[in-house]
Design an enzyme around this catalytic site. Structure first.
Site, PDB file in Angstrom:
ATOM      1  N   GLU A 176       3.202  -2.785  -7.182  1.00 26.81           N
ATOM      2  CA  GLU A 176       3.140  -3.628  -5.999  1.00 26.81           C
ATOM      3  C   GLU A 176       1.739  -4.226  -5.913  1.00 26.81           C
ATOM      4  O   GLU A 176       0.746  -3.489  -5.900  1.00 26.81           O
ATOM      5  CB  GLU A 176       3.450  -2.832  -4.728  1.00 26.81           C
ATOM      6  CG  GLU A 176       4.890  -2.370  -4.640  1.00 26.81           C
ATOM      7  CD  GLU A 176       5.174  -1.609  -3.362  1.00 26.81           C
ATOM      8  OE1 GLU A 176       6.091  -2.006  -2.626  1.00 26.81           O
ATOM      9  OE2 GLU A 176       4.473  -0.603  -3.104  1.00 26.81           O
ATOM     10  N   ASP A 202       7.217   1.700  -9.483  1.00 31.13           N
ATOM     11  CA  ASP A 202       6.740   0.516  -8.763  1.00 31.13           C
ATOM     12  C   ASP A 202       5.396  -0.002  -9.238  1.00 31.13           C
ATOM     13  O   ASP A 202       4.440   0.774  -9.387  1.00 31.13           O
ATOM     14  CB  ASP A 202       6.548   0.843  -7.272  1.00 31.13           C
ATOM     15  CG  ASP A 202       7.829   1.178  -6.558  1.00 31.13           C
ATOM     16  OD1 ASP A 202       8.879   0.703  -6.998  1.00 31.13           O
ATOM     17  OD2 ASP A 202       7.771   1.908  -5.561  1.00 31.13           O
ATOM     18  N   GLU A 212      12.616   5.470  -9.059  1.00 34.02           N
ATOM     19  CA  GLU A 212      11.979   4.158  -8.921  1.00 34.02           C
ATOM     20  C   GLU A 212      10.573   4.221  -9.495  1.00 34.02           C
ATOM     21  O   GLU A 212       9.849   5.217  -9.323  1.00 34.02           O
ATOM     22  CB  GLU A 212      11.927   3.741  -7.448  1.00 34.02           C
ATOM     23  CG  GLU A 212      11.369   2.352  -7.212  1.00 34.02           C
ATOM     24  CD  GLU A 212      11.550   1.900  -5.770  1.00 34.02           C
ATOM     25  OE1 GLU A 212      12.683   2.001  -5.257  1.00 34.02           O
ATOM     26  OE2 GLU A 212      10.559   1.457  -5.154  1.00 34.02           O
TER      27      GLU A 212
END
Length: 289
Positions: A109, A107, A105
């Site tokens: 955010e 990310d 993953e």
């Protein structure tokens, strides 16, 4: 000296806007490449389907995902975040393999904040199930005033997170040193807008002010230039793709200066230097990534 450095970065950003990377990606509408994963009533198509609005209110957030999965490439979106008091909200843009314990993953955010305080962007890298690699920066502009481009360059040599043309994070492939790398699993592209006021702003101290709801985030210019899995024959030889060519295997001198500037002036948390969590720095930190 700091003002002069900022001036150089600003000039460089302008010059980068005049340069087009060798992407062959076509301009797309939302429904060509994505589908809604939850709360369809909270996602609205705009501008003939080339832009979308995500909504968060007391009843629900929402999310969408790519129809395809990819192994290496360049993925970017232009995003305009929630204006004003956005404390407790999180807008996420990420790649995920959806393989549970061994997931990969990458990310972005965006952690909301009280009015007048800077937005924080948190990045994280999971490789074969190993994560906990959070880094946070305060954005040096108002991300709710206009659209900015958030990108991930992912090849066999490194992963680079960009904001506009500024690299803010580099994760190198150092499998030779025993550090897992994201190179064996294809990943889909996802985005969500959701209530995270149990942790997002000041560790959960700042809650969402629902009197300000609904909250909106906007997306446009969905640019995916990667190898779909299963993909065309050209993807079997990964050196055929522009994002794997020698100029993209490391930061160039201008990118390196921008990278140092961003991290020196805007980084507020780095797992590599968190002695409580990591008394001994993880090996990737010792490698300078």
């Amino acid at each position: 000296m700091a003002n002069f450095t900022y001036l150089l970065i600003t000039i460089s950003l302008f010059l980068d806007l005049m340069t087009v990377h060798p992407s062959t990606a076509r301009p797309t509408t939302f429904l060509q490449d994505f589908y809604i994963t939850w709360s369809e009533s909270h996602i609205k198509q705009m501008e003939n389907g080339t832009a979308i609005q995500l909504q968060l209110d007391p009843t629900s957030g929402c999310g969408f995902a790519s129809k395809n999965k990819y192994l290496f490439g360049h993925i970017s979106m232009k995003i305009k975040l929630i204006p004003g008091d956005s404390a407790g909200t999180v807008t996420a843009f990420y790649l995920n393999s959806n393989t549970n314990e061994i997931r990969d993953e990458l990310d972005f955010e965006f952690l909301g904040n009280r009015s007048g305080q800077p937005y924080t962007v948190q990045t994280n890298v999971f490789a074969r199930g190993k994560g906990n690699r959070e880094q946070r920066m305060n954005l040096w502009f108002d991300p709710a005033a206009e659209f900015h481009t958030y990108s991930v360059l992912w090849n066999q040599h490194h992963i680079v997170f960009f904001i506009d043309s500024v690299p803010i994070r580099v994760f190198k492939n150092i499998e030779s040193k025993g550090v897992p790398y994201v190179n064996s699993q294809s990943m889909g592209i996802y985005s969500t807008l959701w209530n995270a006021d149990d942790w997002a702003t000041r560790g959960g101290l700042e809650k969402i002010d629902w009197s300000k709801a609904p909250f909106y985030t906007y997306y446009k210019d969905f640019d995916i230039d990667g190898c779909t899995v299963p993909g065309p024959p050209s993807c079997t030889n990964k050196t055929n793709n522009w994002w794997a060519a020698p100029p993209y295997q490391q930061l160039d001198p201008i990118q390196s200066r921008k990278y140092r500037w961003a991290r020196l002036n805007h980084m507020i948390y780095d797992y590599c230097t968190d002695k409580t969590r990591n008394p001994v720095p993880p090996p990737e930190c010792l490698a300078g990534i």
